[in-house]
Design an enzyme around this catalytic site. Structure first.
Site, PDB file in Angstrom:
ATOM      1  N   HIS A  46     -49.856  22.535 -42.722  1.00 32.24           N
ATOM      2  CA  HIS A  46     -48.715  21.614 -42.670  1.00 32.24           C
ATOM      3  C   HIS A  46     -47.698  21.848 -43.790  1.00 32.24           C
ATOM      4  O   HIS A  46     -47.152  20.898 -44.364  1.00 32.24           O
ATOM      5  CB  HIS A  46     -49.195  20.166 -42.694  1.00 32.24           C
TER       6      HIS A  46
ATOM      7  N   HIS B 261     -46.953  13.495 -37.388  1.00 34.23           N
ATOM      8  CA  HIS B 261     -48.402  13.267 -37.359  1.00 34.23           C
ATOM      9  C   HIS B 261     -48.780  11.791 -37.278  1.00 34.23           C
ATOM     10  O   HIS B 261     -49.610  11.320 -38.067  1.00 34.23           O
ATOM     11  CB  HIS B 261     -49.046  13.898 -38.593  1.00 34.23           C
ATOM     12  N   ASN B 262     -48.220  11.062 -36.321  1.00 27.56           N
ATOM     13  CA  ASN B 262     -48.707   9.697 -36.086  1.00 27.56           C
ATOM     14  C   ASN B 262     -50.146   9.726 -35.591  1.00 27.56           C
ATOM     15  O   ASN B 262     -50.516  10.580 -34.783  1.00 27.56           O
ATOM     16  CB  ASN B 262     -47.850   8.988 -35.031  1.00 27.56           C
ATOM     17  N   TYR B 263     -50.940   8.785 -36.095  1.00 26.26           N
ATOM     18  CA  TYR B 263     -52.286   8.533 -35.571  1.00 26.26           C
ATOM     19  C   TYR B 263     -52.207   7.255 -34.743  1.00 26.26           C
ATOM     20  O   TYR B 263     -51.921   6.179 -35.275  1.00 26.26           O
ATOM     21  CB  TYR B 263     -53.288   8.299 -36.700  1.00 26.26           C
TER      22      TYR B 263
ATOM     23  N   ASP C 274     -59.760  19.150 -32.132  1.00 26.90           N
ATOM     24  CA  ASP C 274     -58.689  19.557 -33.046  1.00 26.90           C
ATOM     25  C   ASP C 274     -58.154  20.883 -32.516  1.00 26.90           C
ATOM     26  O   ASP C 274     -58.351  21.940 -33.125  1.00 26.90           O
ATOM     27  CB  ASP C 274     -59.211  19.690 -34.476  1.00 26.90           C
TER      28      ASP C 274
ATOM     29  N   GLU D 272     -49.762  15.993 -31.442  1.00 24.50           N
ATOM     30  CA  GLU D 272     -48.656  16.601 -32.176  1.00 24.50           C
ATOM     31  C   GLU D 272     -48.040  17.720 -31.327  1.00 24.50           C
ATOM     32  O   GLU D 272     -48.675  18.749 -31.101  1.00 24.50           O
ATOM     33  CB  GLU D 272     -49.155  17.189 -33.500  1.00 24.50           C
TER      34      GLU D 272
END
Length: 353
Positions: free
Chosen positions: A106, A180-182, A253, A318
């Site tokens: 990132h 990168h919202n969770y 992932d 994402e």
């Protein structure tokens, strides 16, 4: 749209929090540090609003923890991983800062998630927008070129959270931007996401090695626990003994190659939470999407309202170019030239059923 002073960084830079509210009552709160989205309140089928984003409650918490999970942050210059923090352009090898073992994740040790962004309020017919801008200077984290980046967050009255990215450079470089919202559509911190029903419109994915770096292959999802072409609960196969699942630390992932022709926006994925009735659809112009099931959360991240986020407590979808693309010529290129404009858009649309 409202604006409030939210604190200052360790270097003394002022940070502001903007809250966007649409005509239906949905709220999104975004701070200028990292372009981080702190809050997203959406209704369930009974009209009850709840925050569906994992994250911390204050700037101090983000600074103190370093936001290692990247809660709600803008990712850049290069979202996802670059193997050994190294790539070559026109015969020149660039060494980046590394922050995940020998690899770059990132954007490096101080990526876009740890920068204070310029801000401009944008008023549009269908909603309010917040234009965030940042100049990433030549050599920052090892990347070449002065890169001007803009991300416009828009909250529309159709309950769409839209993200429009642009970037330009004065020197050939690589760019891969994401956010990168969770999400937990049951409400952040209430329960895990294993009961969420997920669909990903992708026939193929990019397999990984044990260090999460792509092998370079693009493989069919058929016959694997990564197959979400038909709606499936996230937890249905998450404990599979498939080697790929073990490499991803007992969960998901993975980067998926989206089914598409051309560069138009397509429906990439959808998520439904049966108890609340909340639905989220993801549309994008990007070629890929990274599905992450919060495998590394362990309860030590104490978020808003004092809630600890446990394993599988949130999911990320994402939209992106593929991880480690600069080192895989068969992947869609992430190169950006001085006469080009990087443009990508993603929409997260919320509804109930």
């Amino acid at each position: 749209m409202t604006k409030q002073y939210f604190g200052k960084t360790l270097e003394g830079q002022a940070v502001y929090l903007y809250t966007l509210t649409n005509k239906r009552g949905i709220q999104a709160a975004i701070m200028t540090y990292g372009g981080i989205m702190l809050k997203l309140e959406v209704p369930d089928r009974n009209g009850i609003f709840e925050d569906v984003l994992l994250g911390y409650g204050s700037l101090e918490d983000y600074l103190r923890t370093g936001n290692k999970p990247y809660f709600g942050a803008i990712l850049g210059r290069y979202a996802n991983r670059i193997a050994n923090g190294r790539f070559t352009l026109d015969g020149v090898t660039y060494q980046l800062s590394v922050n995940e073992g020998p690899h770059t994740l990132h954007g490096g040790k101080r990526g876009f998630d740890k920068r204070v962004w310029g801000v401009e309020e944008v008023y549009q017919e269908d909603g309010f927008g917040l234009a965030l801008s940042y100049l990433s200077k030549d050599g920052e984290e090892g990347f070449p070129g002065n890169v001007k980046v803009k991300l416009v967050y828009t909250l529309t009255n159709d309950n769409e959270l839209r993200m429009d990215y642009t970037a330009t450079t004065d020197k050939k470089t690589v760019v891969n931007l994401s956010q990168h919202n969770y999400y937990n559509l049951a409400g952040a911190g209430n329960r895990d996401v294993l009961g969420h029903i997920l669909t990903i419109h992708a026939d193929r994915f990019t397999p990984i090695k044990p260090d999460l770096i792509p092998t370079g292959e693009i493989r069919s999802v058929a016959g694997t626990p990564l197959n979400f072409r038909k709606p499936m609960t996230i937890g249905a196969r998450i404990h599979s003994k498939d080697p790929q699942m073990r490499y991803a630390r007992n969960g998901y992932d993975f980067n998926y190659e989206l089914n598409r022709t051309g560069n138009a926006m397509v429906l990439a994925a959808s998520v439904f939470e049966p108890n609340s009735g909340r639905m989220m659809e993801v549309y994008t112009t990007q070629p890929g999407i990274q599905f992450y099931s919060g495998n590394n959360l362990n309860g030590s991240d104490i978020g808003k309202e004092g809630k600890g986020y446990k394993k599988y407590g949130g999911l990320s979808l994402e939209t992106q170019h593929y991880p480690d693309s600069p080192n895989h010529p068969n992947f869609p290129s992430t190169e950006l030239l001085p006469d080009q404009i990087y443009r990508q858009s993603t929409i997260y649309k919320f509804s109930v059923r």
